[in-house]
Design an enzyme around this catalytic site. Structure first.
Site, short mmCIF file in Angstrom:
data_model
loop_
_atom_site.label_atom_id
_atom_site.label_comp_id
_atom_site.label_asym_id
_atom_site.label_seq_id
_atom_site.Cartn_x
_atom_site.Cartn_y
_atom_site.Cartn_z
N ASP B 53 -3.22 0.91 1.18
CA ASP B 53 -3.69 2.22 1.41
C ASP B 53 -2.70 3.38 2.11
O ASP B 53 -1.53 2.60 2.46
CB ASP B 53 -4.94 2.33 2.49
CG ASP B 53 -6.05 1.35 2.15
OD1 ASP B 53 -6.34 1.19 0.89
OD2 ASP B 53 -6.90 1.00 2.98
N TYR B 111 -2.13 -10.60 6.46
CA TYR B 111 -2.42 -9.22 6.92
C TYR B 111 -2.24 -9.09 8.38
O TYR B 111 -2.85 -10.06 9.19
CB TYR B 111 -3.40 -8.26 6.53
CG TYR B 111 -3.44 -7.67 5.01
CD1 TYR B 111 -2.65 -6.64 4.85
CD2 TYR B 111 -3.86 -8.33 3.99
CE1 TYR B 111 -2.54 -6.00 3.55
CE2 TYR B 111 -3.79 -7.72 2.53
CZ TYR B 111 -3.27 -6.65 2.57
OH TYR B 111 -2.89 -5.97 1.30
#
Lengths: 272, 272
Positions: B53, B111
């Site tokens: 994003d 992540y």
């Protein structure tokens, strides 16, 4: 009534023209003064432990501010941070004793110079280190050996900017050490005070040693020459960090200096 | 002839509108394509392991590029970096085997979500973490306990953006762990693949647990509800980092996945 507070200030130096307030350029002292005067329009200019150059960072700039009313320290920190830009932050605030001055009562400082190596700059370290592009890593052993010649009390004329305004070029370096980091290492300098560009010129010279362009044995001769032109390049500002400042223990504002409290003498002595 | 290369790309996401190329906004894929086409005007669009994003960072985005001539990998890295902006860097380049695709042949990803606490934001961490302002630290024990409910193969409908285009909401999380850091901690998520905003919604929900606003025992119910509205807020993008991607061992492009190579099934399977 005047109420003094001692602040620990951190700043990312990239977008500042250094610590010292200037008429047109953005400075940390200027931004601090602006925030402080939102709380007290008559507050005097915040006083730091010393200047840092444009682009140089600090984790622990010591700053004295004086206000006309009493503040709960955490509220003072939060109020100043609310008025400061995000690249400068008050990390700690506490009441300061009457008579304390950050510059005059500092007894030792630690600067860190961060060096990164390897084929590609880390995008997260741009503006925060000096990336030295080379096929071979710098010779860290030679750099550490060379650095030992800088330890002690010396005339550092070869390692100061030609416009340095200090009256005496004599300074004491307590320790220089190399600390490994991911992707590179830091040169850590602890000393009583430092001349203009001193850490950056010492670093630039040590990197030339690390590249094999100067032998480590050359350092005593460079010191003895007392000529700026004899030493190496001035390392870029982005790698330099003011990491720690120690004050006279009697003020109770920092841990005790690991280097004791020798009284500096000569024309630059804070006591002169 | 077409010559494929596999790149490890790092980027500071702050000034990018995410990975994916767009007509008007600045993207990592777009900047990479622009640099690549300086070397080969007919090069196809670089292919990544997946999207990130706007504002999200990567240390290890895996990227396949294809050129018409052979490049020595280090020269390809240096040439691309010379044409890239400083917030995106090729950290590693190597020839890729014919038939390899970064998205289809990735078997696991890590992540990291970075959280900082305390009264003042660290000026060096702005845009690189989520600073949670609270008088008390987050309850890390409760957060770790709650996170364990997310481990395993589940329907993560409660933890995906309403516009998520994945056909199946089923994903596997191999491990969630909390790693202490100076000034805070990271939540580290390892899994096969992730849905749109999944890590940020899981983090936002776990932070609500850390604040004592949700009991850790609530997590299984949230998963079972399969409704986005049941879970917590979407944590801001600045704290999220794509840290590592593992590929099928047969391509020889990464270390072997610590989680093996289970074959995903269902409509989103890369093999479907």
């Amino acid at each position: 009534m005047s109420h003094p507070y001692f602040l620990r200030v951190a700043y990312l130096g990239t977008a500042f023209h250094g610590w010292q307030i200037q008429t047109s350029a953005r400075s940390v002292q200027g931004e601090l003064a602006r925030a402080l005067r939102k709380l007290d329009p008559e507050a005097p200019l915040p006083q730091g432990t010393g200047r840092t150059d444009a682009g140089v960072h600090a984790r622990a700039q010591g700053v004295l501010v004086v206000l006309r009313r009493v503040w709960e320290p955490y509220r003072l920190l939060a109020a100043l941070n609310a008025h400061l830009p995000m690249d400068a932050r008050i990390m700690n605030a506490q009441p300061a004793p009457e008579g304390f001055w950050p510059r005059q009562h500092a007894v030792a400082k630690r600067y860190r110079y961060r060096i990164q190596e390897g084929p590609a700059d880390d995008p997260f370290e741009v503006d925060r280190c000096w990336h030295v592009h080379r096929a071979d890593p710098l010779d860290r052993t030679a750099m550490e050996a060379a650095a030992q010649a800088l330890v002690g009390t010396h005339d550092f004329s070869s390692f100061r900017h030609q416009e340095c305004a200090a009256r005496s070029p004599i300074r004491t370096i307590h320790q220089v050490r190399l600390e490994p980091e991911t992707g590179g290492f830091s040169l850590v300098f602890e000393g009583d005070r430092f001349l203009m560009h001193q850490v950056r010129i010492m670093t630039g010279t040590l990197v030339e040693v690390g590249k094999g362009r100067r032998p480590p044995e050359e350092l005593p001769r460079l010191l003895a020459a007392r000529q700026r032109s004899q030493a190496g390049i001035t390392a870029p500002p982005a790698g330099l960090w003011l990491d720690e400042v120690w004050y006279q223990a009697r003020w109770g504002l920092s841990a005790a200096s690991p280097w004791g409290e020798p009284v500096p003498t000569g024309p630059d002595s804070p006591l002169a």
